[in-house]
Write a protein that holds these residues in place. Sequence first.
Motif, PDB file in Angstrom:
ATOM      1  N   ALA A   1       0.326  -8.322  12.770  1.00  0.00           N
ATOM      2  CA  ALA A   1      -0.585  -7.185  12.691  1.00  0.00           C
ATOM      3  C   ALA A   1       0.137  -6.048  11.980  1.00  0.00           C
ATOM      4  CB  ALA A   1      -1.047  -6.755  14.078  1.00  0.00           C
ATOM      5  N   ALA A   2      -0.599  -5.006  11.623  1.00  0.00           N
ATOM      6  CA  ALA A   2       0.005  -3.852  10.958  1.00  0.00           C
ATOM      7  C   ALA A   2      -0.711  -2.589  11.400  1.00  0.00           C
ATOM      8  CB  ALA A   2      -0.061  -3.995   9.445  1.00  0.00           C
ATOM      9  N   TYR A   3       0.074  -1.562  11.682  1.00  0.00           N
ATOM     10  CA  TYR A   3      -0.477  -0.238  11.991  1.00  0.00           C
ATOM     11  C   TYR A   3      -0.447   0.607  10.729  1.00  0.00           C
ATOM     12  CZ  TYR A   3      -0.912   4.519  13.709  1.00  0.00           C
ATOM     13  OH  TYR A   3      -1.310   5.808  13.892  1.00  0.00           O
ATOM     14  N   LEU A   4      -1.585   1.235  10.393  1.00  0.00           N
ATOM     15  CA  LEU A   4      -1.680   2.111   9.232  1.00  0.00           C
ATOM     16  C   LEU A   4      -2.161   3.482   9.686  1.00  0.00           C
ATOM     17  CD1 LEU A   4      -3.355  -0.222   6.569  1.00  0.00           C
ATOM     18  CD2 LEU A   4      -0.918   0.089   7.061  1.00  0.00           C
TER      19      LEU A   4
ATOM     20  N   GLY B   1       0.797  -1.205   0.000  1.00  0.00           N
ATOM     21  CA  GLY B   1       0.000   0.000   0.000  1.00  0.00           C
ATOM     22  C   GLY B   1       0.831   1.256   0.000  1.00  0.00           C
ATOM     23  N   GLN B   2       0.135   2.355   0.227  1.00  0.00           N
ATOM     24  CA  GLN B   2       0.741   3.675   0.177  1.00  0.00           C
ATOM     25  C   GLN B   2       0.236   4.477   1.371  1.00  0.00           C
ATOM     26  OE1 GLN B   2       2.837   4.640  -2.485  1.00  0.00           O
ATOM     27  NE2 GLN B   2       3.312   6.542  -1.369  1.00  0.00           N
ATOM     28  N   ALA B   3       1.178   5.141   2.059  1.00  0.00           N
ATOM     29  CA  ALA B   3       0.855   6.037   3.164  1.00  0.00           C
ATOM     30  C   ALA B   3       1.466   7.396   2.864  1.00  0.00           C
ATOM     31  CB  ALA B   3       1.407   5.477   4.481  1.00  0.00           C
ATOM     32  N   PRO B   4       1.071   8.447   3.581  1.00  0.00           N
ATOM     33  CA  PRO B   4       1.706   9.751   3.373  1.00  0.00           C
ATOM     34  C   PRO B   4       3.225   9.712   3.512  1.00  0.00           C
ATOM     35  CG  PRO B   4      -0.266   9.997   4.700  1.00  0.00           C
ATOM     36  CD  PRO B   4      -0.049   8.528   4.534  1.00  0.00           C
TER      37      PRO B   4
ATOM     38  N   GLY C   1       4.251   6.594  10.842  1.00  0.00           N
ATOM     39  CA  GLY C   1       4.267   5.861   9.592  1.00  0.00           C
ATOM     40  C   GLY C   1       3.674   4.476   9.733  1.00  0.00           C
ATOM     41  N   PRO C   2       3.418   3.807   8.615  1.00  0.00           N
ATOM     42  CA  PRO C   2       2.931   2.430   8.661  1.00  0.00           C
ATOM     43  C   PRO C   2       4.012   1.512   9.208  1.00  0.00           C
ATOM     44  CG  PRO C   2       3.499   3.024   6.417  1.00  0.00           C
ATOM     45  CD  PRO C   2       3.633   4.276   7.223  1.00  0.00           C
ATOM     46  N   ARG C   3       3.610   0.502   9.953  1.00  0.00           N
ATOM     47  CA  ARG C   3       4.609  -0.438  10.475  1.00  0.00           C
ATOM     48  C   ARG C   3       3.998  -1.817  10.667  1.00  0.00           C
ATOM     49  NH1 ARG C   3       3.053   2.444  15.147  1.00  0.00           N
ATOM     50  NH2 ARG C   3       2.643   1.136  16.978  1.00  0.00           N
ATOM     51  N   LEU C   4       4.822  -2.809  10.430  1.00  0.00           N
ATOM     52  CA  LEU C   4       4.448  -4.197  10.658  1.00  0.00           C
ATOM     53  C   LEU C   4       4.692  -4.535  12.121  1.00  0.00           C
ATOM     54  CD1 LEU C   4       3.640  -6.992   9.492  1.00  0.00           C
ATOM     55  CD2 LEU C   4       6.080  -7.369   9.060  1.00  0.00           C
ATOM     56  N   ILE C   5       3.722  -5.211  12.729  1.00  0.00           N
ATOM     57  CA  ILE C   5       3.853  -5.688  14.102  1.00  0.00           C
ATOM     58  C   ILE C   5       4.015  -7.203  14.037  1.00  0.00           C
ATOM     59  CG2 ILE C   5       2.773  -5.829  16.381  1.00  0.00           C
ATOM     60  CD1 ILE C   5       1.121  -3.328  15.548  1.00  0.00           C
TER      61      ILE C   5
END
Length: 268
Positions: free
Chosen positions: A86-89, A60-63, A119-123
């Motif tokens: 999990a992932a934080y968006l 995906g794409q984040a700012p 920012g986005p991050r994988l947990i």
Amino acid sequence: MNLLVKSAAKGRTLVQLPEGALEYVGFSAYRLSLGESLPVSAGDKELCLVLLSGRIDVQGQAPQGAFQWDNLGDRQSVFEDKSPFAAYLPPGSQAQVSALSEVQIALCAAPGDAAAGLGPRLIRPEQCKRSVRGKGANTRYVCDILPDSEPAHSLLVVEVRTPSGHSSSYPPHKHDTDDLPHQSFLEETYYHQINPPQGFVFQRVYTDDRSIDQAMAVENSDLVVVPKGYHPVSVPYGYESYYLNVMAGPKRVWQFHNDPQHSWLLDL
């Protein structure tokens, strides 16, 4: 307001919190078949994707830029003794979840703050703190996915497994008053799964003045809404309980207050 949201037997959406049911918390859970995709758009919310079971790719794409996480997932059931991926968006994110097997995935939402620059991050599973809470027939197993010690604006996410014949979220406690450091105001949802899946658990949601007092028989993949009040869970003999909690409120602190009528149980 009926606090029990029943799951759907068929279709991609397992269960979804109705629009406007809560001010701070949003929740939905999905089932995907091999090769199926789920588009995700954060808008002005922050999201936490929790992979309940199966394997996925996420891109995906984040700012803050593009992100891609491949071949995530190593549990086939929430009842395995494993923590989830999990992932934080952050707000403004868009993503595509692609199923590499049969998949169940939860989408947790709460107000975000784009100015915070998160920012986005994988947990990863090894980042999730695991603990045992309670004792005797009140023992349950907790996995912190997005606790208040990790960066986010509003969201708090945790999953709990409760053995057969045990109680959970017990003694009854609440967090519906903005009175820190004694108590914080947090709305909450409980997404339940049962093992074996034909079982059920009981959950009661009630306030001191009984303006809310609902006792529910909760079946597999049902959602319980907790706008305020105490919210204990009881698991019948022969069945194991899993629930995924999502909490959010004006302040990102989990501070609860036990029901004084039942606080004596803590001395046992």
